[in-house]
Write a protein that holds these residues in place. Structure first.
Motif, PDB file in Angstrom:
ATOM      1  N   GLY A 142       0.804  -1.214   0.000  1.00 24.66           N
ATOM      2  CA  GLY A 142       0.000   0.000   0.000  1.00 24.66           C
ATOM      3  C   GLY A 142       0.836   1.262   0.000  1.00 24.66           C
ATOM      4  O   GLY A 142       0.313   2.367   0.101  1.00 24.66           O
ATOM      5  N   ASN A 143       2.157   1.107  -0.123  1.00 24.39           N
ATOM      6  CA  ASN A 143       3.060   2.264  -0.087  1.00 24.39           C
ATOM      7  C   ASN A 143       3.682   2.575  -1.440  1.00 24.39           C
ATOM      8  O   ASN A 143       4.675   3.294  -1.508  1.00 24.39           O
ATOM      9  N   ILE A 144       3.118   2.037  -2.492  1.00 26.03           N
ATOM     10  CA  ILE A 144       3.714   2.232  -3.814  1.00 26.03           C
ATOM     11  C   ILE A 144       2.664   2.758  -4.795  1.00 26.03           C
ATOM     12  O   ILE A 144       1.518   2.287  -4.804  1.00 26.03           O
ATOM     13  N   LYS A 145       3.049   3.743  -5.586  1.00 28.24           N
ATOM     14  CA  LYS A 145       2.144   4.296  -6.582  1.00 28.24           C
ATOM     15  C   LYS A 145       1.961   3.284  -7.717  1.00 28.24           C
ATOM     16  O   LYS A 145       2.888   2.525  -8.037  1.00 28.24           O
ATOM     17  N   PRO A 146       0.794   3.267  -8.350  1.00 28.57           N
ATOM     18  CA  PRO A 146       0.566   2.358  -9.478  1.00 28.57           C
ATOM     19  C   PRO A 146       1.587   2.531 -10.600  1.00 28.57           C
ATOM     20  O   PRO A 146       2.018   1.551 -11.200  1.00 28.57           O
ATOM     21  N   THR A 147       1.981   3.787 -10.874  1.00 31.18           N
ATOM     22  CA  THR A 147       2.965   4.023 -11.938  1.00 31.18           C
ATOM     23  C   THR A 147       4.325   3.446 -11.571  1.00 31.18           C
ATOM     24  O   THR A 147       5.033   2.920 -12.428  1.00 31.18           O
ATOM     25  N   THR A 148       4.686   3.543 -10.295  1.00 28.96           N
ATOM     26  CA  THR A 148       5.964   2.989  -9.839  1.00 28.96           C
ATOM     27  C   THR A 148       5.937   1.476  -9.907  1.00 28.96           C
ATOM     28  O   THR A 148       6.903   0.845 -10.349  1.00 28.96           O
ATOM     29  N   PHE A 149       4.817   0.880  -9.480  1.00 28.44           N
ATOM     30  CA  PHE A 149       4.718  -0.585  -9.541  1.00 28.44           C
ATOM     31  C   PHE A 149       4.774  -1.069 -10.987  1.00 28.44           C
ATOM     32  O   PHE A 149       5.415  -2.081 -11.280  1.00 28.44           O
ATOM     33  N   VAL A 161      -2.212  13.297 -13.070  1.00 24.50           N
ATOM     34  CA  VAL A 161      -3.016  12.291 -13.772  1.00 24.50           C
ATOM     35  C   VAL A 161      -2.081  11.477 -14.658  1.00 24.50           C
ATOM     36  O   VAL A 161      -1.252  12.034 -15.380  1.00 24.50           O
ATOM     37  N   ALA A 162      -2.191  10.166 -14.576  1.00 23.72           N
ATOM     38  CA  ALA A 162      -1.295   9.289 -15.348  1.00 23.72           C
ATOM     39  C   ALA A 162      -2.076   8.127 -15.949  1.00 23.72           C
ATOM     40  O   ALA A 162      -3.041   7.634 -15.351  1.00 23.72           O
ATOM     41  N   THR A 163      -1.662   7.713 -17.131  1.00 24.80           N
ATOM     42  CA  THR A 163      -2.213   6.515 -17.758  1.00 24.80           C
ATOM     43  C   THR A 163      -1.165   5.417 -17.603  1.00 24.80           C
ATOM     44  O   THR A 163      -0.042   5.546 -18.091  1.00 24.80           O
ATOM     45  N   THR A 164      -1.511   4.372 -16.884  1.00 26.55           N
ATOM     46  CA  THR A 164      -0.518   3.357 -16.550  1.00 26.55           C
ATOM     47  C   THR A 164      -1.141   1.965 -16.537  1.00 26.55           C
ATOM     48  O   THR A 164      -2.357   1.808 -16.656  1.00 26.55           O
ATOM     49  N   THR A 165      -0.303   0.953 -16.389  1.00 22.97           N
ATOM     50  CA  THR A 165      -0.768  -0.434 -16.285  1.00 22.97           C
ATOM     51  C   THR A 165      -1.172  -0.712 -14.843  1.00 22.97           C
ATOM     52  O   THR A 165      -0.415  -0.436 -13.913  1.00 22.97           O
ATOM     53  N   ILE A 166      -2.376  -1.237 -14.675  1.00 19.26           N
ATOM     54  CA  ILE A 166      -2.882  -1.583 -13.352  1.00 19.26           C
ATOM     55  C   ILE A 166      -3.032  -3.095 -13.278  1.00 19.26           C
ATOM     56  O   ILE A 166      -3.484  -3.741 -14.228  1.00 19.26           O
ATOM     57  N   PHE A 167      -2.664  -3.678 -12.126  1.00 19.28           N
ATOM     58  CA  PHE A 167      -2.784  -5.119 -11.919  1.00 19.28           C
ATOM     59  C   PHE A 167      -3.883  -5.372 -10.891  1.00 19.28           C
ATOM     60  O   PHE A 167      -3.845  -4.817  -9.786  1.00 19.28           O
ATOM     61  N   THR A 170      -6.454   5.271 -16.652  1.00 14.67           N
ATOM     62  CA  THR A 170      -6.035   6.638 -16.360  1.00 14.67           C
ATOM     63  C   THR A 170      -6.443   6.942 -14.924  1.00 14.67           C
ATOM     64  O   THR A 170      -7.619   6.827 -14.580  1.00 14.67           O
ATOM     65  N   ILE A 171      -5.470   7.304 -14.102  1.00  9.30           N
ATOM     66  CA  ILE A 171      -5.702   7.437 -12.669  1.00  9.30           C
ATOM     67  C   ILE A 171      -5.202   8.788 -12.144  1.00  9.30           C
ATOM     68  O   ILE A 171      -4.420   9.474 -12.802  1.00  9.30           O
ATOM     69  N   VAL A 172      -5.653   9.129 -10.955  1.00 12.36           N
ATOM     70  CA  VAL A 172      -5.165  10.316 -10.243  1.00 12.36           C
ATOM     71  C   VAL A 172      -4.300   9.820  -9.092  1.00 12.36           C
ATOM     72  O   VAL A 172      -4.691   8.899  -8.364  1.00 12.36           O
ATOM     73  N   GLN A 173      -3.116  10.405  -8.930  1.00 11.14           N
ATOM     74  CA  GLN A 173      -2.246  10.003  -7.835  1.00 11.14           C
ATOM     75  C   GLN A 173      -1.433  11.191  -7.326  1.00 11.14           C
ATOM     76  O   GLN A 173      -1.524  12.295  -7.851  1.00 11.14           O
ATOM     77  N   GLU A 174      -0.665  10.940  -6.276  1.00 12.42           N
ATOM     78  CA  GLU A 174       0.192  11.975  -5.703  1.00 12.42           C
ATOM     79  C   GLU A 174       1.239  12.393  -6.728  1.00 12.42           C
ATOM     80  O   GLU A 174       1.628  11.598  -7.588  1.00 12.42           O
ATOM     81  N   PRO A 175       1.733  13.639  -6.651  1.00 15.01           N
ATOM     82  CA  PRO A 175       2.792  14.074  -7.565  1.00 15.01           C
ATOM     83  C   PRO A 175       4.030  13.191  -7.478  1.00 15.01           C
ATOM     84  O   PRO A 175       4.161  12.378  -6.549  1.00 15.01           O
ATOM     85  N   LYS A 176       4.939  13.354  -8.438  1.00  8.55           N
ATOM     86  CA  LYS A 176       6.084  12.466  -8.611  1.00  8.55           C
ATOM     87  C   LYS A 176       6.935  12.306  -7.363  1.00  8.55           C
ATOM     88  O   LYS A 176       7.356  11.212  -7.015  1.00  8.55           O
ATOM     89  N   SER A 177       7.250  13.408  -6.682  1.00  6.33           N
ATOM     90  CA  SER A 177       8.084  13.350  -5.487  1.00  6.33           C
ATOM     91  C   SER A 177       7.551  14.319  -4.441  1.00  6.33           C
ATOM     92  O   SER A 177       6.586  15.058  -4.686  1.00  6.33           O
ATOM     93  N   ARG A 222       6.347   0.323 -13.400  1.00  7.98           N
ATOM     94  CA  ARG A 222       7.743   0.419 -13.834  1.00  7.98           C
ATOM     95  C   ARG A 222       8.564  -0.745 -13.281  1.00  7.98           C
ATOM     96  O   ARG A 222       9.373  -1.342 -13.989  1.00  7.98           O
ATOM     97  N   TYR A 223       8.328  -1.104 -12.017  1.00 11.09           N
ATOM     98  CA  TYR A 223       9.024  -2.244 -11.414  1.00 11.09           C
ATOM     99  C   TYR A 223       8.690  -3.543 -12.152  1.00 11.09           C
ATOM    100  O   TYR A 223       9.575  -4.363 -12.430  1.00 11.09           O
ATOM    101  N   GLU A 224       7.404  -3.712 -12.449  1.00 11.25           N
ATOM    102  CA  GLU A 224       6.986  -4.941 -13.148  1.00 11.25           C
ATOM    103  C   GLU A 224       7.644  -5.019 -14.517  1.00 11.25           C
ATOM    104  O   GLU A 224       8.043  -6.098 -14.964  1.00 11.25           O
ATOM    105  N   GLY A 225       7.779  -3.878 -15.189  1.00  9.92           N
ATOM    106  CA  GLY A 225       8.447  -3.844 -16.486  1.00  9.92           C
ATOM    107  C   GLY A 225       9.920  -4.190 -16.374  1.00  9.92           C
ATOM    108  O   GLY A 225      10.469  -4.899 -17.227  1.00  9.92           O
ATOM    109  N   LEU A 226      10.576  -3.710 -15.324  1.00  7.47           N
ATOM    110  CA  LEU A 226      11.987  -4.041 -15.108  1.00  7.47           C
ATOM    111  C   LEU A 226      12.143  -5.544 -14.856  1.00  7.47           C
ATOM    112  O   LEU A 226      13.063  -6.180 -15.392  1.00  7.47           O
ATOM    113  N   TYR A 227      11.238  -6.103 -14.052  1.00  6.12           N
ATOM    114  CA  TYR A 227      11.288  -7.547 -13.799  1.00  6.12           C
ATOM    115  C   TYR A 227      11.094  -8.347 -15.084  1.00  6.12           C
ATOM    116  O   TYR A 227      11.870  -9.248 -15.404  1.00  6.12           O
TER     117      TYR A 227
END
Length: 393
Positions: free
Chosen positions: A81-88, A236-242, A252-259, A90-95
């Protein structure tokens, strides 16, 4: 002298040692076997195992890197619950792209060594992967291996410290980093273009340096006309959701700013006020045209799709490309507007720290690294003090 052995397997002779490691639920002894080509080799394997157990390590013999990392990613990181969907995403893509089917992915954690990781990174570099991309992979892998150390799977992280080097070109071969910016001729074309939603979004970025997602995440109450400020509170970001079954879908989701520093308040340029009002007018016109089919959930956002939905990043990119073609401007990514804004600020002698804060970078070092070439050019403009004094004598 013949090597002493005590059992045969597949026609080959080995030495086997049994070691009691505890009792099962029925009170029967649990034994672990250590096999070597000689008694000395088998004893060494047993001693290594005992030392690892005493150090709190678990048996990681059959814990493969790719398999265990995937479990950590989906069962620990995702569920934290501590990770943004966009970050997750990106991690899944790296894996998926760099670990799952890699030469090191099939290795057991207890056999993974720094030199093997280094060879893999060197191979990626020779295949054309950039130093930055390999660095992202290393940070991701290092994060997982820290978890493996905490869980007692391994004693030390093979990526920690200076055990692994990120491959880089020789300094004399590295060309100056090119940051795409729009020239004054192109900017004039954009400013004079026919009024439209994409033009207003572009002018927003050009006049504030805001990221694309920050602009389309703006609400009307984020604009303080009295204090002449813009409050950046979301993106607002368009990203892959699992989903719960790890099935992928684009949303397309709303989330906290980048940093942390991305959540900021910046000045509202006077030239932007009329553009904001014109953008809201377009939104109201589209709502009227769409009628009952217009989405009522996002009415407080300044920029929406024709049906009142949050703007999809992919659709915005297509509209942006079409917009540039209509103006006969060579294609540059939308982010080039942000670079143009920063470059113009440097050219107007705005301090580096101020520009970093306006851009919402997490540190001033990031700003300096991105715009090294601009800073260099501005330094070259500095006055020659001795020459000025000589002219005064």
């Amino acid at each position: 002298m013949a090597t002493k052995t005590n059992f045969t397997s597949n026609g080959k002779k080995y030495y086997r040692i049994n070691y009691d490691i505890g009792m099962d639920a029925d009170g029967k002894r649990i034994r672990k076997q250590f096999v070597g080509k000689s008694r000395k080799e088998a004893e060494k394997k047993k001693l290594d195992y005992i030392n690892k157990m005493n150090a709190g390590l678990k048996d990681a013999k059959n814990m493969w890197l790719a398999q265990t990392l995937k479990s950590w990613l989906f069962e620990v990181v995702k569920m934290s619950g501590n990770i943004k969907p966009t970050t997750f995403a990106r991690y899944e893509g790296l894996y998926r792209n760099y670990i799952e089917n890699s030469p090191i992915g099939c290795m057991s954690l207890d056999k993974l060594e720094s030199i093997q990781i280094q060879r893999y990174y060197n191979k990626l570099f020779r295949q054309g992967k950039s130093s930055n991309q390999i660095n992202y992979v290393n940070k991701f892998l290092k994060q997982f291996l820290n978890y493996a150390v905490d869980c007692g799977y391994i004693l030390k992280n093979p990526c920690s410290g200076k055990k692994v080097a990120i491959p880089k070109e020789n300094s004399d071969k590295v060309s100056e980093r090119h940051i795409p910016v729009f020239n004054n001729e192109d900017l004039t074309k954009i400013i004079k273009a026919e009024n439209s939603k994409i033009k207003y979004i572009a002018l927003f970025s050009l006049s504030t340096g805001m990221r694309r997602g920050e602009i389309i995440g703006l609400k009307e109450n984020d604009i303080d006309y009295k204090l002449k400020e813009i409050h950046i509170r979301r993106t607002v970001a368009t990203t892959t959701i699992f989903d719960d079954n790890n099935k992928r879908s684009k949303q397309t989701i709303v989330q906290e700013p980048k940093s942390k520093n991305s959540k900021r308040t910046i000045p509202l340029p006077a030239s932007l006020v009329e553009i904001i009002k014109a953008s809201i007018k377009i939104k109201k016109s589209e709502k009227l045209k769409a009628g009952s089919s217009y989405c009522k959930d996002n009415l407080d956002y300044i920029f929406l799709s024709e049906q009142g939905n949050l703007i999809n990043a992919g659709n915005l990119d297509k509209t942006w490309s079409k917009f540039l073609r209509s103006l006969n401007i060579p294609h540059k990514k939308f982010h080039a507007l942000r670079h143009t804004y920063a470059t113009k600020q440097f050219e107007n002698n705005i301090p580096l720290k101020t520009i970093s804060m306006l851009l919402g970078h997490s540190s001033i070092e990031i700003t300096a690294n991105i715009y090294t070439h601009v800073l260099k050019k501005e330094k070259e403009k500095s006055a020659d003090i001795l020459a000025d004094i000589k002219t005064m004598v």
